[in-house]
Scaffold this active site. Sequence first.
Site, PDB file in Angstrom:
ATOM      1  N   CYS B 103       8.534   2.675   4.558  1.00 43.81           N
ATOM      2  CA  CYS B 103       7.987   2.295   2.792  1.00 43.81           C
ATOM      3  C   CYS B 103       7.511   4.685   3.204  1.00 43.81           C
ATOM      4  O   CYS B 103       6.464   4.107   3.745  1.00 43.81           O
ATOM      5  CB  CYS B 103       7.401   2.007   3.169  1.00 43.81           C
ATOM      6  SG  CYS B 103       6.187   2.392   1.281  1.00 43.81           S
ATOM      7  N   CYS B 106       4.231   3.745   0.442  1.00 45.48           N
ATOM      8  CA  CYS B 106       2.875   3.583   1.000  1.00 45.48           C
ATOM      9  C   CYS B 106       3.374   2.738   2.160  1.00 45.48           C
ATOM     10  O   CYS B 106       3.371   3.526   3.107  1.00 45.48           O
ATOM     11  CB  CYS B 106       2.327   2.433  -0.265  1.00 45.48           C
ATOM     12  SG  CYS B 106       3.648   1.656  -0.448  1.00 45.48           S
ATOM     13  N   SER B 107       3.217   1.725   1.960  1.00 41.63           N
ATOM     14  CA  SER B 107       3.523   0.701   3.353  1.00 41.63           C
ATOM     15  C   SER B 107       4.195  -0.918   3.060  1.00 41.63           C
ATOM     16  O   SER B 107       3.822  -1.763   3.392  1.00 41.63           O
ATOM     17  CB  SER B 107       1.396   0.414   4.014  1.00 41.63           C
ATOM     18  OG  SER B 107       1.081  -0.316   3.223  1.00 41.63           O
ATOM     19  N   CYS B 108       5.369  -0.687   1.755  1.00 37.52           N
ATOM     20  CA  CYS B 108       5.854  -2.003   1.757  1.00 37.52           C
ATOM     21  C   CYS B 108       6.451  -2.153   3.368  1.00 37.52           C
ATOM     22  O   CYS B 108       7.406  -2.197   3.816  1.00 37.52           O
ATOM     23  CB  CYS B 108       6.996  -1.759   0.362  1.00 37.52           C
ATOM     24  SG  CYS B 108       6.066  -0.893  -1.120  1.00 37.52           S
TER      25      CYS B 108
END
Lengths: 97, 200
Positions: B103, B106-108
């Site tokens: 991702c 962000c950090s999906c």
Amino acid sequence: MSGSPQLAVGSRVRVRDDWPETRGRVHIRTPHYVRGRTGTVVRCLGDFPNPEELAFARPARLLPLYQVLFEQPQIWRQGCAGDQLLVEIYGSWLEPS
Amino acid sequence: MAGTVLRLEEVAGERLLRAVAALLAAKGIASPTEITEQIAMTDNASPAQGARMVARAWVDPPFRALMLSDGTRAAEMLGIPMRGAPPLGVLEDTPGLHHLIVCTLCSCYPRVVLGYPPFWYKSAAYRARAVRDPRGLLAEWGTVLDPGVRIRVVDSTADYRWMVLPLRPAGTAKWNQDRLAALVRETDMIGVTLPRLAGG
């Protein structure tokens, strides 16, 4: 109700070369590296509320979300022919190519 | 004294939790059942859930077909609670195609089936390099793809969460589902590594 016309799987599309972050406060889910680039729609994932409006607690219209496939070496001018990038992009960012 | 203070804070925390839960119910935002389900979902989330799905897909072709067309329903079939979670998509590796999940924004991460993301998944270095130099990144993980295998980097930028269905390793033909599931690591389901037999 969908905000943009549906794009068929297999369509060639161009990601808009737009930089709303230069014009004010925004929340954008379209990565920089695909803006202005051309790819192919491989899957329609359904309609989702526009995150650019949701992020500011504004009424969010539903937008179709697509998976678009790009040739990786064309984007970065490095890499291995045949490698690809698969990116989720909302219909509002796509135009037929 | 410190013990007394702590106890008071705990009591205050419980009262606050009850008050917030009651308000969420009164305003129609989340019912007590939904809150309980969400807590159960968070408690149960771990890579073992994803590994169960992968192992089942390796031995059960109809389940594999369902998992590839609707990851959320496949997870639910195995008793993984998905209500309120983002839709789950599963991407299948083939002998000619390897998937790598990132991702960049962000950090999906598919937390319901993989748990919390590893620390490096959120790092700027991983996010930048996965899309720009995936082969260099895989080499640093010691992941060697067969010649001619293409890489498809999946940037998880929006409403879906993605996991990889890796190829079943050779030498596991007689293994049962539990043994197969124990083989599958979280990094195999992100695509930075390939499932391999111990010592292999």
